[in-house]
Design a protein around this motif. Sequence first.
Motif, mmCIF file in Angstrom:
data_model
loop_
_atom_site.group_PDB
_atom_site.id
_atom_site.type_symbol
_atom_site.label_atom_id
_atom_site.label_comp_id
_atom_site.label_asym_id
_atom_site.label_seq_id
_atom_site.Cartn_x
_atom_site.Cartn_y
_atom_site.Cartn_z
ATOM 1 N N ASN A 164 34.146 -11.574 -36.842
ATOM 2 C CA ASN A 164 35.232 -12.398 -37.348
ATOM 3 C C ASN A 164 34.818 -13.871 -37.322
ATOM 4 O O ASN A 164 33.721 -14.229 -36.900
ATOM 5 C CB ASN A 164 36.511 -12.161 -36.543
ATOM 6 C CG ASN A 164 36.281 -12.373 -35.055
ATOM 7 O OD1 ASN A 164 35.387 -13.108 -34.666
ATOM 8 N ND2 ASN A 164 37.084 -11.715 -34.224
ATOM 9 N N GLN A 195 32.574 3.317 -37.264
ATOM 10 C CA GLN A 195 32.431 3.601 -38.687
ATOM 11 C C GLN A 195 31.879 5.012 -38.913
ATOM 12 O O GLN A 195 32.320 5.749 -39.814
ATOM 13 C CB GLN A 195 31.521 2.567 -39.344
ATOM 14 C CG GLN A 195 32.149 1.189 -39.447
ATOM 15 C CD GLN A 195 31.194 0.188 -40.069
ATOM 16 O OE1 GLN A 195 30.026 0.518 -40.307
ATOM 17 N NE2 GLN A 195 31.702 -1.003 -40.343
ATOM 18 N N LYS A 220 36.014 1.638 -48.953
ATOM 19 C CA LYS A 220 37.442 1.296 -48.774
ATOM 20 C C LYS A 220 38.174 2.405 -48.038
ATOM 21 O O LYS A 220 39.065 2.143 -47.212
ATOM 22 C CB LYS A 220 38.091 1.057 -50.128
ATOM 23 C CG LYS A 220 37.582 -0.185 -50.842
ATOM 24 C CD LYS A 220 38.325 -0.413 -52.137
ATOM 25 C CE LYS A 220 37.843 -1.676 -52.852
ATOM 26 N NZ LYS A 220 38.568 -1.918 -54.123
ATOM 27 N N ALA A 265 37.302 2.120 -44.427
ATOM 28 C CA ALA A 265 37.988 0.974 -43.829
ATOM 29 C C ALA A 265 39.450 1.276 -43.599
ATOM 30 O O ALA A 265 40.048 0.864 -42.587
ATOM 31 C CB ALA A 265 37.819 -0.245 -44.739
ATOM 32 N N GLY A 266 40.082 1.986 -44.531
ATOM 33 C CA GLY A 266 41.485 2.316 -44.339
ATOM 34 C C GLY A 266 41.704 3.230 -43.160
ATOM 35 O O GLY A 266 42.658 3.086 -42.400
ATOM 36 N N LYS A 318 41.375 1.224 -40.067
ATOM 37 C CA LYS A 318 42.538 0.366 -39.899
ATOM 38 C C LYS A 318 43.700 1.158 -39.323
ATOM 39 O O LYS A 318 44.449 0.661 -38.467
ATOM 40 C CB LYS A 318 42.907 -0.250 -41.240
ATOM 41 C CG LYS A 318 44.041 -1.251 -41.161
ATOM 42 C CD LYS A 318 44.277 -1.888 -42.513
ATOM 43 C CE LYS A 318 45.396 -2.913 -42.435
ATOM 44 N NZ LYS A 318 45.687 -3.544 -43.747
ATOM 45 N N GLU A 319 43.858 2.380 -39.792
ATOM 46 C CA GLU A 319 44.926 3.199 -39.248
ATOM 47 C C GLU A 319 44.684 3.518 -37.784
ATOM 48 O O GLU A 319 45.611 3.513 -36.973
ATOM 49 C CB GLU A 319 45.047 4.498 -40.057
ATOM 50 C CG GLU A 319 45.567 4.268 -41.472
ATOM 51 C CD GLU A 319 45.661 5.567 -42.249
ATOM 52 O OE1 GLU A 319 45.270 6.613 -41.673
ATOM 53 O OE2 GLU A 319 46.101 5.544 -43.416
ATOM 54 N N VAL A 371 43.011 1.686 -35.668
ATOM 55 C CA VAL A 371 43.251 0.462 -34.869
ATOM 56 C C VAL A 371 44.743 0.196 -34.760
ATOM 57 O O VAL A 371 45.266 -0.181 -33.698
ATOM 58 C CB VAL A 371 42.514 -0.740 -35.491
ATOM 59 C CG1 VAL A 371 42.888 -2.034 -34.774
ATOM 60 C CG2 VAL A 371 41.012 -0.520 -35.437
ATOM 61 N N GLY A 372 45.460 0.427 -35.874
ATOM 62 C CA GLY A 372 46.893 0.209 -35.825
ATOM 63 C C GLY A 372 47.576 1.187 -34.899
ATOM 64 O O GLY A 372 48.495 0.845 -34.170
#
Length: 547
Positions: free
Chosen positions: A19, A494, A532, A535-536, A539-540, A542-543
């Motif tokens: 980041n 990943q 993508k 990544a989705g 993201k899920e 991590v969420g």
Amino acid sequence: MATAQQALPFNLAAFSRMNASQKLAVLAGVALAVALLVGGLLWAKEPSYGVVFANLSEKDGGQIVAALEQQNVPYRIAEGGGAILVPSHQVHDVRLRLASQGLPKGGLVGFEVMETQKLGISQFAEQINYQRALEGELARSIQSLAAVKGARVHLAIPKQTAFLRDDQKPTASVLVALHPGRTLEPAQVSGIVHLVSSSVPQLSPAQVSVIDQDGNLVSSPSSNGKTAGLDAGQIKYMRDIEEAYRHRIEAILAPLVGSTNVRAQVTAEIDFSETEQVAETYRPNPSPDTAIRSQQTAEQGAPGAGGAAIGVPGALTNQPPVPATAPITSPPVTGAANAANAGGGGSSSLTFSKNATVNFELDKTVRHTRGASGVVKRLAVAVILNNKLDPAKGKAAPLTDTELKQATALAKEAVGFNKDRGDTVNVANVAFAPREQELIPDTPLWKDPWLIATAKDIGKWLLFVFLAWLLWTRAFKPLFEMLAATAHRVEAEQEAAASAAGAATEGHGASPGRSYENKLQQARDLAKQDPKLVAGVIKEWVGGESR
């Protein structure tokens, strides 16, 4: 590929996945590391500085600093501005270049003041400038002495006058500031006095006064001109004569006993007095053939009265007067006899007298004698001879009486022995003591200049290496390990996501016996084909973990 990436603590792929805050921290750390490495390298390579000029006045210091800045020469100022330092390898070059510009001037004005004379300057101002320039040049010359730190010269030059009665001689005063622990020898004081007196017309050495920084008068009437005893020139002359006689003795006796087996010392008494004698001699009576200096003759006569007798009657009246004669025998005067004969006849009508004066030259001898200075009055010679090596016995044996007499005679002839002058020559035969080996103490290691300089250089590089190692182990290596661990964790996530995505797409048709490697390869292919999607999924995950 995964194994190669894991071996590297940091790579561009891991940096791209960071980041913004992590990237900024990495860039700041790298910049700090580069700055520290460059600064340490420059510090390690920084040359040592040496003093180019010290004990400068503020005016000279400012001019030298301006000249160094103009020449782009790095410099440092130390000791409260009294010393200027430049890199050691440029010290001599900088001194020569500054000397070509007349720096430092030493706070004194020399004959360069005459180069800026203005048109229409008065004679008085011109004379003052000349006196200032002369004082400055004399002070610079005196400051060149090793023991003199600074000097000031004051000249009192009276105005010239056409009347000898009002004529005044110039005088001079010299103030010298000496280095700590240094003193002026009498010969050096005499040299300063003669330097000043020889630079000013009609200035006598007796009119020059020299004082030191403590106000002590270091020159005296005896030092202005000649010292109370012997001056430096006379002492040197005496030492040269003694050394010459010593060399003569050792050179004539070296073939007899060897150059290392003879020692001689000569003491010479020199007469430095100057005598001057003037003699004027007269001879008592000159010889008959002496030249006549002057001669004077006087004749007188008076008329008679018809041949009658004149004068007092008597026998003396009829005799002619006796002619005057000089104290020294002179040739007879014939005129007097003729006059007598004439008077005796009584036929002359005149009374005749004649006077003659003769002056002869006097013998005179004038002798002007001036005795020579520096004449040897007496010589005292001492010679010692070592025992002579006897080849038959294989050891040294004393010299025989014949050899001693021969050595004594040679020594006398070498110095020009004169018994009437009181010369003495003493030749002795002794066994020389063995020469002691002169032990020169070794310089301690902590005082060796070369070792000190080498140790400083090595210390710089060791300190630089230590700081670099400290920065790597305490700062950068933990940072890179943390970044590498983060990159590995992201990569593992990943891969896991890719595996999960592959399992979802194939559904339940996948055989349970499929190997882990095949699943991992499928996840990688899926991540490459559709990033993508991966990544989705991440993201899920991590969420979900955050919830």
